[in-house]
Design a protein around this motif. Structure first.
Motif, PDB file in Angstrom:
ATOM      1  N   LEU A 274       0.866  -1.618   0.359  1.00 53.80           N
ATOM      2  CA  LEU A 274      -0.211   0.197   0.097  1.00 53.80           C
ATOM      3  C   LEU A 274       1.051   1.263   0.472  1.00 53.80           C
ATOM      4  CD1 LEU A 274      -2.963  -1.146   2.208  1.00 53.80           C
ATOM      5  CD2 LEU A 274      -3.067  -0.778  -0.053  1.00 53.80           C
ATOM      6  N   SER A 275       1.941   1.041   0.044  1.00 53.77           N
ATOM      7  CA  SER A 275       3.019   2.201   0.360  1.00 53.77           C
ATOM      8  C   SER A 275       2.905   2.879  -0.965  1.00 53.77           C
ATOM      9  CB  SER A 275       3.982   1.467   1.066  1.00 53.77           C
ATOM     10  OG  SER A 275       5.375   2.936   0.514  1.00 53.77           O
ATOM     11  N   ALA A 276       2.906   4.128  -0.830  1.00 52.42           N
ATOM     12  CA  ALA A 276       3.561   5.118  -2.298  1.00 52.42           C
ATOM     13  C   ALA A 276       4.455   6.041  -2.092  1.00 52.42           C
ATOM     14  CB  ALA A 276       2.050   5.512  -2.626  1.00 52.42           C
ATOM     15  N   GLY A 277       5.198   5.930  -1.529  1.00 55.25           N
ATOM     16  CA  GLY A 277       6.784   7.229  -0.757  1.00 55.25           C
ATOM     17  C   GLY A 277       6.219   6.988   0.681  1.00 55.25           C
ATOM     18  N   PRO A 278       5.630   8.565   0.351  1.00 53.70           N
ATOM     19  CA  PRO A 278       5.069   9.295   2.260  1.00 53.70           C
ATOM     20  C   PRO A 278       4.064   8.925   2.062  1.00 53.70           C
ATOM     21  CG  PRO A 278       5.531  10.866   0.589  1.00 53.70           C
ATOM     22  CD  PRO A 278       6.473   9.933  -0.106  1.00 53.70           C
ATOM     23  N   THR A 279       3.662   8.500   0.991  1.00 50.54           N
ATOM     24  CA  THR A 279       1.907   8.393   1.326  1.00 50.54           C
ATOM     25  C   THR A 279       1.658   6.906   1.114  1.00 50.54           C
ATOM     26  OG1 THR A 279       1.319  10.623  -0.276  1.00 50.54           O
ATOM     27  CG2 THR A 279      -0.431   9.242   0.114  1.00 50.54           C
ATOM     28  N   ARG A 280       0.661   6.644   1.927  1.00 51.48           N
ATOM     29  CA  ARG A 280      -0.154   5.144   1.674  1.00 51.48           C
ATOM     30  C   ARG A 280      -1.273   4.743   1.192  1.00 51.48           C
ATOM     31  NH1 ARG A 280      -2.091   1.765   5.564  1.00 51.48           N
ATOM     32  NH2 ARG A 280      -1.534   3.120   7.163  1.00 51.48           N
ATOM     33  N   ALA A 281      -2.095   3.975   0.686  1.00 49.48           N
ATOM     34  CA  ALA A 281      -2.811   3.991  -0.262  1.00 49.48           C
ATOM     35  C   ALA A 281      -4.045   3.371   1.126  1.00 49.48           C
ATOM     36  CB  ALA A 281      -3.379   2.858  -0.852  1.00 49.48           C
ATOM     37  N   SER A 282      -4.988   4.238   1.719  1.00 46.29           N
ATOM     38  CA  SER A 282      -5.896   3.446   1.856  1.00 46.29           C
ATOM     39  C   SER A 282      -6.103   1.982   2.911  1.00 46.29           C
ATOM     40  CB  SER A 282      -7.478   3.744   2.865  1.00 46.29           C
ATOM     41  OG  SER A 282      -8.566   3.036   2.794  1.00 46.29           O
ATOM     42  N   ILE A 283      -5.941   1.367   4.234  1.00 43.81           N
ATOM     43  CA  ILE A 283      -6.122   0.346   5.020  1.00 43.81           C
ATOM     44  C   ILE A 283      -6.837  -0.741   4.188  1.00 43.81           C
ATOM     45  CG2 ILE A 283      -6.850   0.308   7.002  1.00 43.81           C
ATOM     46  CD1 ILE A 283      -4.226  -1.555   6.795  1.00 43.81           C
ATOM     47  N   GLU A 284      -8.165  -0.154   3.806  1.00 43.95           N
ATOM     48  CA  GLU A 284      -9.591  -0.190   3.200  1.00 43.95           C
ATOM     49  C   GLU A 284      -9.031  -0.389   1.579  1.00 43.95           C
ATOM     50  OE1 GLU A 284     -12.019   2.006   5.544  1.00 43.95           O
ATOM     51  OE2 GLU A 284     -12.723   0.810   7.226  1.00 43.95           O
ATOM     52  N   THR A 285      -8.257  -0.340   1.506  1.00 45.69           N
ATOM     53  CA  THR A 285      -8.052  -0.863  -0.175  1.00 45.69           C
ATOM     54  C   THR A 285      -8.137  -1.660  -0.344  1.00 45.69           C
ATOM     55  OG1 THR A 285      -6.060   1.017  -0.507  1.00 45.69           O
ATOM     56  CG2 THR A 285      -6.617  -0.450  -1.554  1.00 45.69           C
ATOM     57  N   LEU A 286      -8.604  -3.262   0.264  1.00 39.15           N
ATOM     58  CA  LEU A 286      -9.196  -4.366  -1.008  1.00 39.15           C
ATOM     59  C   LEU A 286     -10.496  -4.263  -0.871  1.00 39.15           C
ATOM     60  CD1 LEU A 286      -6.558  -6.677   1.234  1.00 39.15           C
ATOM     61  CD2 LEU A 286      -5.929  -5.975  -1.095  1.00 39.15           C
ATOM     62  N   VAL A 287     -10.810  -3.849  -0.198  1.00 34.12           N
ATOM     63  CA  VAL A 287     -12.973  -3.174  -0.417  1.00 34.12           C
ATOM     64  C   VAL A 287     -12.436  -3.084  -1.632  1.00 34.12           C
ATOM     65  CG1 VAL A 287     -14.404  -2.627   0.616  1.00 34.12           C
ATOM     66  CG2 VAL A 287     -13.491  -3.487   2.302  1.00 34.12           C
TER      67      VAL A 287
END
Length: 258
Positions: A88-101
């Motif tokens: 989920l990491s995108a450098g200093p940003t991270r996709a939501s923990i609920e991305t798999l939903v």
């Protein structure tokens, strides 16, 4: 890298939808709750980043990822929670923990996805008989707009929740040939699936009305749901299907980003 920050590729319509759903007056989310996503070209999607507020979202508050690798995470069981965090990491940003939903919904054919935690709905997802309470609609527009929601018992956000939602959506897809328009997450919130931003907003707001109607019915007596057979027939009528499609094309507010 699975996710990258690409603000120029984030549609303005996604930002506008996110802000509307995040408006505190709507009481659909608070603080950094909730997330939205949309399918992009080349089997990619944009999803809200972790920790960003929906009501103040801009294009920098989303990341762009590739569906294929994350669908594999849902299906092959080879990645654990720590591995998902790295993906989920995108450098200093991270996709939501609920991305798999969102991945589960997009993989089943949705174009737009909105995950919110409406107070009115969560209150009725956090009772012992929640699944039974939502097993049949209480009024015609609920049947027409929401269809038959899929039910997912509480699961820890992340790998467990994503795989549970994936299983529930695909069970419905196998049964009906189409995914559900609404997924109810026990003790958690809701997921709206649609072909347009307007459709997921419509599903979300109708779910809130459905919760409020249940609360009133419970306070007055015993809810009297519509028969499932009747609800299916009503939702499948050509005139109602046409009205539902019109709602999906006609947002109630401007989609322009201020």
């Amino acid at each position: 890298m699975t996710f990258t920050a690409r603000p120029t590729e984030v549609p303005d319509e996604l930002v506008a939808l996110t802000r509307r759903l995040g408006d505190p007056a709507a009481d659909l989310v608070v603080l950094a709750e909730g997330n939205t996503s949309v399918r992009l070209d080349d089997d990619r999607f944009a999803v809200k980043a972790s920790g960003s507020r929906m009501d103040a979202a801009d294009t920098a508050d989303f990341v762009v990822g590739e569906l294929a690798e994350l669908i594999a995470v849902l299906e092959n069981g080879a990645v654990d929670q720590d591995g998902l965090t790295r993906l989920l990491s995108a450098g200093p940003t991270r996709a939501s923990i609920e991305t798999l939903v969102h991945v589960a919904a997009l993989a089943a054919g949705a174009e737009w996805v909105a995950h919110t935690h409406p107070t009115a709905v969560v209150g009725l997802l956090a009772v012992t008989d929640a699944e039974a309470l939502w097993s049949a609609p209480l009024f015609p527009d609920e049947a027409v707009v929401l269809g038959e929601p899929a039910w997912v018992p509480y699961a820890t956000p992340g790998i467990m929740l994503g795989r549970s939602v994936h299983a529930a959506i695909h069970e419905r897809l196998d049964r009906d040939g189409v995914p559900p328009r609404l997924v109810l997450l026990g003790n958690h919130g809701i997921v709206a699936l649609g072909a347009t931003a307007a459709e997921v907003e419509t599903v979300t707001t109708m779910a809130v009305k459905a919760a409020r109607v249940r609360a009133v019915a419970l306070s007055a007596g015993t809810p009297a749901p519509l028969e499932v057979r009747h609800a299916r027939e009503l939702a499948g009528r050509p005139d109602e299907a046409a009205r539902r499609a019109l709602l999906g094309r006609s947002p109630t507010r401007s989609q322009e980003v201020p």
